[in-house]
Design an enzyme around this catalytic site. Structure first.
Site, short mmCIF file in Angstrom:
data_model
loop_
_atom_site.label_atom_id
_atom_site.label_comp_id
_atom_site.label_asym_id
_atom_site.label_seq_id
_atom_site.Cartn_x
_atom_site.Cartn_y
_atom_site.Cartn_z
N LEU A 114 0.81 -1.22 0.00
CA LEU A 114 0.00 0.00 0.00
C LEU A 114 0.85 1.27 0.00
O LEU A 114 0.31 2.37 -0.08
CB LEU A 114 -0.90 0.04 1.25
CG LEU A 114 -2.05 -0.94 1.33
CD1 LEU A 114 -2.81 -0.75 2.64
CD2 LEU A 114 -2.99 -0.75 0.15
N SER A 115 2.15 1.12 0.09
CA SER A 115 3.03 2.27 0.30
C SER A 115 3.38 2.99 -1.00
O SER A 115 4.01 2.40 -1.88
CB SER A 115 4.32 1.82 0.98
OG SER A 115 5.32 2.80 0.88
#
EC number: 5.99.1.4
Length: 200
Positions: free
Chosen positions: A11-12
């Site tokens: 998700l980064s």
């Protein structure tokens, strides 16, 4: 033991903006990489961090500016507000863990494909069809999306505990065999220089 332990989240945005530079650095120095996806929100809560949505407005605004600056610097396509973020990172993380165990494809390409799906292609990386497509593109059996879920969950949890124990507090985060820690895609140049120094 790998030469570089790589802690990251699917998700980064900063993990996405690292592109494939880690793999290029690794190839240049003949260094091995251990890919260790972690639950970034749990990592934040364990290490004094705050989820992006709960940060002070000045931090949220700065993050938005910095992400766009870094995206321009890397030349990667980037959507500051992707359609499917945040989403459940566990399924894509489990697929990466299964791919590492199974072998036969390019793990770095898989990680980048999943991150690109979220941050540049507006696809939901929690969905089976997206994960299967990313696996196939990276040379893996797309069926890995449905296999080893228990092992995936156990490894994902173990990665988090290991990360906390080793001083990881964000993503991407790189730890070399000699214990040097590098936080952020903007520290890849420092990682490159360090590997050259210890090799040299």
């Amino acid at each position: 033991m790998a030469d570089i332990d790589y802690y990251f989240s699917t998700l980064s945005p900063f993990s996405y903006l690292a592109g494939t530079r880690l793999e290029e650095i690794s190839a240049r120095h003949g260094a091995s990489i251990a890919y260790k996806p972690v639950d970034i929100l749990a990592l934040f809560s364990r290490t004094g961090g705050v989820p992006p949505k709960d940060r002070h407005p000045s931090r949220i605004e700065y993050r938005a500016q910095e992400l766009q600056r870094q995206a321009r610097k890397t030349g990667l396509a980037f959507n500051l507000k992707p359609a499917h973020w945040p989403t459940n990172a566990a399924p894509s993380s489990y697929a990466i863990i299964a791919a590492v165990r199974d072998g036969g494809g390019d793990v770095g390409a898989l990680c980048h494909s999943i991150l690109r799906a979220c941050w540049a292609e507006d696809r939901d990386i929690a969905q089976d069809d997206v994960i299967r497509d990313c696996l196939e593109r990276a040379g893996f059996d797309p069926g890995l999306a449905d296999s080893g879920l228990l092992v995936g969950a156990e490894t994902y949890a173990a990665n988090l505990e290991e990360a906390v124990d080793r001083g990881v507090f964000g993503a991407p985060f790189y730890i070399t065999r000699d214990g040097q820690r590098f936080w952020g895609q903007d520290r890849l140049g420092d990682l490159d220089a360090h590997l050259a120094e210890i090799k040299g």
